[in-house]
Design an enzyme around this catalytic site. Structure first.
Site, PDB file in Angstrom:
ATOM      1  N   TYR A  35       0.857  -1.188   0.000  1.00 10.19           N
ATOM      2  CA  TYR A  35       0.000   0.000   0.000  1.00 10.19           C
ATOM      3  C   TYR A  35       0.892   1.237   0.000  1.00 10.19           C
ATOM      4  CZ  TYR A  35      -3.071   3.645   1.851  1.00 10.19           C
ATOM      5  OH  TYR A  35      -3.767   4.810   2.044  1.00 10.19           O
ATOM      6  N   HIS A  36       0.574   2.207  -0.858  1.00  9.10           N
ATOM      7  CA  HIS A  36       1.421   3.388  -1.041  1.00  9.10           C
ATOM      8  C   HIS A  36       0.938   4.527  -0.162  1.00  9.10           C
ATOM      9  CE1 HIS A  36       4.119   6.201  -2.813  1.00  9.10           C
ATOM     10  NE2 HIS A  36       4.337   5.537  -3.918  1.00  9.10           N
ATOM     11  N   GLY A  37       1.777   4.958   0.792  1.00  6.87           N
ATOM     12  CA  GLY A  37       1.477   6.139   1.584  1.00  6.87           C
ATOM     13  C   GLY A  37       1.733   7.402   0.787  1.00  6.87           C
ATOM     14  N   GLU A  58      -2.813   6.524  -5.570  1.00  5.48           N
ATOM     15  CA  GLU A  58      -3.102   6.078  -4.209  1.00  5.48           C
ATOM     16  C   GLU A  58      -2.367   6.942  -3.188  1.00  5.48           C
ATOM     17  OE1 GLU A  58      -3.783   1.753  -2.958  1.00  5.48           O
ATOM     18  OE2 GLU A  58      -1.658   2.092  -2.511  1.00  5.48           O
TER      19      GLU A  58
END
Length: 330
Positions: free
Chosen positions: A129-131, A202
């Protein structure tokens, strides 16, 4: 001119240095009651200081990136002759940069890595998951190199390759922009490869609910199928509390979709707790389609979010977790 031990006036009452400075500014500018303007300026500075801090702190990551680039240029100049005779000339530089970034992760975020035993000894595709920034992925790569002596390549967005001065940094760390064939080739050579299917979209437009924004992207799944490697899901707790974005502003989303550049402002840089969790690998299965594998991977990443992230994300709570050892339970 007024001496260091003299009063600003000829009167018998000496002035403080601040009053003296106010007097001099008033005489020089000709503005009456200049002390009122100075008091107002100090008040504005006091009010706006927190805002300035949260907008400027993310710049620390930019400074670290260019510090890394400077170190690589110095290292290259120092080892120009060695480079002609060795394919591993950059090993020392990678170790130095890994130490730099791991130190930043430990100090600023109390960075922890959990589940490293789920990473296979051979090749594998790590999906994360990309912050708002890729800082957690960099900390992960640094810790992996320091503790397990393994290098992990990563797929980055095209705009990263146009950033001034970044070429040497990307080349040394084997950062790729694709295409699919190159990713498959790297995996078949036995490498680890990390990719965030949500990418910049994202990063900029997800929120404190940690919404996965992958759209219809399934190319990563086809890469894993073609290379016959497992997919390893990864998620970092509180990654969106470290740096936030203004992605909720609709006009910024429209602008991004038009020019495809990260024009959304960032703020934060808060020293919240970061814990990266590596999930169980999804093994290669020749009978699974890319669509099915994409859904399996999405579900695996979502399961890590549900297990390890309290929703909605909260900056104060994430800061307090620096002083806690327990993690969210099932």
């Amino acid at each position: 001119m007024i001496g260091g031990n003299e009063s600003c006036t000829a009167g018998p009452i000496p002035m403080s240095y601040l009053t003296c400075l106010t007097y001099i500014l008033g005489e020089w500018t000709g503005v009456e009651h200049i002390e009122d303007y100075l008091s107002y300026a100090v008040y504005l500075l006091w009010v706006l200081f927190p805002l300035a801090v949260v907008l400027l702190l993310p710049g620390v990551l930019v400074i670290l990136f260019y510090t890394s680039i400077l170190i690589l240029h110095i290292y290259k100049r120092k080892n120009e002759l060695k480079e002609a005779y060795s394919n591993d000339v950059w090993d020392g530089a990678r170790q130095m940069l890994a130490t730099l970034w791991d130190g930043h992760g430990r100090i600023w975020h109390g960075y922890e890595l959990h589940g490293a035993e789920n990473i296979p000894e051979g090749p594998g595709l790590i999906v994360f998951y990309h912050g708002a920034t890729p800082a957690d992925c960099i900390y992960f790569m640094a810790r992996l190199l320091i503790q397990w002596k393994r290098m992990c390549h990563v797929v980055a967005d095209h705009f990263v390759f146009r950033l001034p001065g970044f070429k040497i940094l990307l080349d040394v760390h084997g950062v790729m922009h694709g295409p699919r064939e190159e990713c498959v080739k790297a995996l078949k050579k036995g490498s680890l490869l990390a990719i965030a299917p949500g990418g910049v979209r994202e990063a900029l437009f997800s929120d404190e609910m940690y919404t996965i924004i992958w759209g219809n992207r399934k190319g990563f799944a086809q890469v894993a199928i073609d290379a016959k490697v497992p997919i390893i899901p990864m998620f970092t707790q509180n990654v969106r509390e470290g740096v936030r974005t203004l992605g909720g502003i609709k006009i910024l989303r429209t602008l991004y979709e038009r020019i495809r550049l990260p024009v959304v402002p960032l703020y934060g840089g808060f020293p919240v707790k970061f814990r990266t969790f590596i999930g169980k690998p999804i093994p290669y299965d020749p009978n699974v389609t890319a669509e099915e594998l994409t859904e399996k991977t999405r579900a695996a990443v979502q399961a890590l979010i549900d297990k390890h992230q309290k929703l909605p994300g909260n900056i104060f709570r994430a800061l307090m977790e620096r002083f806690q050892r327990q993690k969210k339970e099932d």
